[in-house]
Design a protein around this motif. Sequence first.
Motif, PDB file in Angstrom:
ATOM      1  N   THR A 124       0.813  -1.208   0.000  1.00 45.39           N
ATOM      2  CA  THR A 124       0.000   0.000   0.000  1.00 45.39           C
ATOM      3  C   THR A 124       0.845   1.256   0.000  1.00 45.39           C
ATOM      4  OG1 THR A 124      -1.640  -1.252   1.226  1.00 45.39           O
ATOM      5  CG2 THR A 124      -1.961   1.104   1.118  1.00 45.39           C
ATOM      6  N   ASP A 125       1.991   1.221   0.698  1.00 46.57           N
ATOM      7  CA  ASP A 125       2.864   2.396   0.700  1.00 46.57           C
ATOM      8  C   ASP A 125       3.304   2.741  -0.717  1.00 46.57           C
ATOM      9  OD1 ASP A 125       4.320   0.013   0.651  1.00 46.57           O
ATOM     10  OD2 ASP A 125       6.040   0.876   1.677  1.00 46.57           O
ATOM     11  N   THR A 126       3.652   1.732  -1.497  1.00 48.05           N
ATOM     12  CA  THR A 126       4.040   1.956  -2.892  1.00 48.05           C
ATOM     13  C   THR A 126       2.866   2.487  -3.697  1.00 48.05           C
ATOM     14  OG1 THR A 126       5.698   0.221  -2.751  1.00 48.05           O
ATOM     15  CG2 THR A 126       4.977   0.846  -4.961  1.00 48.05           C
ATOM     16  N   ALA A 127       1.675   1.922  -3.479  1.00 49.05           N
ATOM     17  CA  ALA A 127       0.483   2.365  -4.199  1.00 49.05           C
ATOM     18  C   ALA A 127       0.182   3.836  -3.920  1.00 49.05           C
ATOM     19  CB  ALA A 127      -0.714   1.494  -3.830  1.00 49.05           C
ATOM     20  N   VAL A 128       0.330   4.264  -2.665  1.00 52.01           N
ATOM     21  CA  VAL A 128       0.054   5.650  -2.296  1.00 52.01           C
ATOM     22  C   VAL A 128       0.981   6.604  -3.058  1.00 52.01           C
ATOM     23  CG1 VAL A 128       0.258   7.317  -0.396  1.00 52.01           C
ATOM     24  CG2 VAL A 128      -0.967   5.172  -0.056  1.00 52.01           C
ATOM     25  N   TYR A 129       2.264   6.270  -3.117  1.00 58.41           N
ATOM     26  CA  TYR A 129       3.206   7.149  -3.827  1.00 58.41           C
ATOM     27  C   TYR A 129       2.992   7.081  -5.339  1.00 58.41           C
ATOM     28  CZ  TYR A 129       5.589   8.439   0.434  1.00 58.41           C
ATOM     29  OH  TYR A 129       5.875   8.965   1.676  1.00 58.41           O
ATOM     30  N   ASN A 130       2.605   5.916  -5.858  1.00 63.00           N
ATOM     31  CA  ASN A 130       2.293   5.821  -7.288  1.00 63.00           C
ATOM     32  C   ASN A 130       1.104   6.706  -7.649  1.00 63.00           C
ATOM     33  OD1 ASN A 130       4.372   4.037  -7.796  1.00 63.00           O
ATOM     34  ND2 ASN A 130       3.079   2.210  -7.742  1.00 63.00           N
ATOM     35  N   VAL A 131       0.083   6.682  -6.794  1.00 64.76           N
ATOM     36  CA  VAL A 131      -1.089   7.527  -7.009  1.00 64.76           C
ATOM     37  C   VAL A 131      -0.679   8.998  -6.981  1.00 64.76           C
ATOM     38  CG1 VAL A 131      -3.246   8.288  -5.910  1.00 64.76           C
ATOM     39  CG2 VAL A 131      -2.801   5.845  -6.219  1.00 64.76           C
ATOM     40  N   ALA A 132       0.162   9.368  -6.016  1.00 66.79           N
ATOM     41  CA  ALA A 132       0.617  10.759  -5.912  1.00 66.79           C
ATOM     42  C   ALA A 132       1.418  11.177  -7.135  1.00 66.79           C
ATOM     43  CB  ALA A 132       1.452  10.946  -4.646  1.00 66.79           C
ATOM     44  N   LYS A 133       2.269  10.272  -7.626  1.00 64.15           N
ATOM     45  CA  LYS A 133       3.053  10.599  -8.828  1.00 64.15           C
ATOM     46  C   LYS A 133       2.142  10.820 -10.023  1.00 64.15           C
ATOM     47  CE  LYS A 133       6.041   7.174  -8.568  1.00 64.15           C
ATOM     48  NZ  LYS A 133       7.137   6.247  -8.894  1.00 64.15           N
TER      49      LYS A 133
ATOM     50  N   ASN B 146      -1.133  11.774 -10.019  1.00 66.32           N
ATOM     51  CA  ASN B 146      -2.008  12.948  -9.950  1.00 66.32           C
ATOM     52  C   ASN B 146      -2.189  13.423  -8.517  1.00 66.32           C
ATOM     53  OD1 ASN B 146      -3.699  15.003 -10.704  1.00 66.32           O
ATOM     54  ND2 ASN B 146      -4.987  13.716 -11.993  1.00 66.32           N
ATOM     55  N   LEU B 147      -1.163  14.007  -7.952  1.00 70.54           N
ATOM     56  CA  LEU B 147      -1.215  14.495  -6.575  1.00 70.54           C
ATOM     57  C   LEU B 147      -2.363  15.473  -6.367  1.00 70.54           C
ATOM     58  CD1 LEU B 147       0.287  14.589  -3.757  1.00 70.54           C
ATOM     59  CD2 LEU B 147       1.378  16.655  -4.625  1.00 70.54           C
ATOM     60  N   SER B 148      -2.558  16.397  -7.283  1.00 70.74           N
ATOM     61  CA  SER B 148      -3.527  17.473  -7.065  1.00 70.74           C
ATOM     62  C   SER B 148      -4.975  17.009  -7.055  1.00 70.74           C
ATOM     63  CB  SER B 148      -3.344  18.572  -8.105  1.00 70.74           C
ATOM     64  OG  SER B 148      -3.611  18.068  -9.397  1.00 70.74           O
ATOM     65  N   SER B 149      -5.304  15.910  -7.706  1.00 69.48           N
ATOM     66  CA  SER B 149      -6.704  15.473  -7.686  1.00 69.48           C
ATOM     67  C   SER B 149      -6.964  14.406  -6.622  1.00 69.48           C
ATOM     68  CB  SER B 149      -7.137  14.939  -9.051  1.00 69.48           C
ATOM     69  OG  SER B 149      -6.564  13.675  -9.301  1.00 69.48           O
TER      70      SER B 149
ATOM     71  N   LEU C 205       2.311  13.508   1.820  1.00 68.73           N
ATOM     72  CA  LEU C 205       1.745  13.843   0.514  1.00 68.73           C
ATOM     73  C   LEU C 205       0.492  14.699   0.648  1.00 68.73           C
ATOM     74  CD1 LEU C 205       2.098  10.271  -1.009  1.00 68.73           C
ATOM     75  CD2 LEU C 205       3.482  12.280  -1.628  1.00 68.73           C
ATOM     76  N   GLY C 206      -0.099  14.716   1.846  1.00 68.15           N
ATOM     77  CA  GLY C 206      -1.304  15.488   2.093  1.00 68.15           C
ATOM     78  C   GLY C 206      -2.435  14.617   2.587  1.00 68.15           C
TER      79      GLY C 206
ATOM     80  N   ALA D 137      -8.428   5.571  -7.549  1.00 70.69           N
ATOM     81  CA  ALA D 137      -7.009   5.532  -7.966  1.00 70.69           C
ATOM     82  C   ALA D 137      -6.302   4.341  -7.331  1.00 70.69           C
ATOM     83  CB  ALA D 137      -6.324   6.838  -7.589  1.00 70.69           C
ATOM     84  N   LEU D 138      -6.594   4.047  -6.056  1.00 71.40           N
ATOM     85  CA  LEU D 138      -5.992   2.881  -5.403  1.00 71.40           C
ATOM     86  C   LEU D 138      -6.533   1.581  -5.986  1.00 71.40           C
ATOM     87  CD1 LEU D 138      -6.069   4.138  -1.705  1.00 71.40           C
ATOM     88  CD2 LEU D 138      -4.002   3.692  -3.075  1.00 71.40           C
ATOM     89  N   VAL D 139      -7.823   1.587  -6.348  1.00 72.47           N
ATOM     90  CA  VAL D 139      -8.425   0.393  -6.952  1.00 72.47           C
ATOM     91  C   VAL D 139      -7.715   0.066  -8.266  1.00 72.47           C
ATOM     92  CG1 VAL D 139     -10.531  -0.517  -8.031  1.00 72.47           C
ATOM     93  CG2 VAL D 139     -10.650   0.646  -5.818  1.00 72.47           C
ATOM     94  N   SER D 140      -7.350   1.084  -9.019  1.00 75.05           N
ATOM     95  CA  SER D 140      -6.740   0.869 -10.337  1.00 75.05           C
ATOM     96  C   SER D 140      -5.260   0.494 -10.267  1.00 75.05           C
ATOM     97  CB  SER D 140      -6.913   2.101 -11.210  1.00 75.05           C
ATOM     98  OG  SER D 140      -6.129   3.173 -10.709  1.00 75.05           O
TER      99      SER D 140
END
Length: 196
Positions: free
Chosen positions: A138-147, A149-152, A181-182, A192-195
């Motif tokens: 999950t930690d990797t997924a969170v940073y992948n999501v941020a990379k 589209n952090l703003s959305s 990351l916020g 985004a995490l589902v994908s």
Amino acid sequence: TFTASSGDSGSSVEYPAGSPYVVAVGGTTLTTGSGGSYVGETAWSGSGGGQSTVENVPLSQATYSIPNNPNGRRGVPDVAYDGDPNTGFAVYDTVRYQGQSGWFQVGGTSAGAPQWAALFAIANSTRAAGGKATLSSTDTAVYNVAKANLSSDFHDITSGTNGTCGTLCTAGAGYDYVTGLGSPQAKNIIPALVSQ
């Protein structure tokens, strides 16, 4: 998936939040408008955070390139949630707690860690319903999501501080050592995490 609060004593790193195997959750101060609408957040002064003195930066953070990290150490927190007791949430307790009983307001980063765990649980149940495996990193997924589209997917917290140590204690654009990351924009971060 493991989540851990970053602590409520300002700039410092504590375990288990310092472990590279958890998603560490820092704190914010939430501002709402009429009817409870979201207005914004600042870094909460009590939010734990900083750089670990013993753990190396995990791959998830290394690929995101967190700032001010010449020694390659684990940054804490990864993400954030409303932690300020002044903007926290109501609980009911029949036993006196810190001089209060009945309905009263609480906060702290230990309130944000289970909120993030709930978001991960929703994402995992949706993944399972679609025939996907649950998130194992999950930690990797969170940073992948941020990379991607952090703003959305996150509310990027860009103001506030948790100490007097300069840039390591001050919230800023992108990743910072007070709010990570916020905070989540749940309606966007779950899909985004589902994908992932």
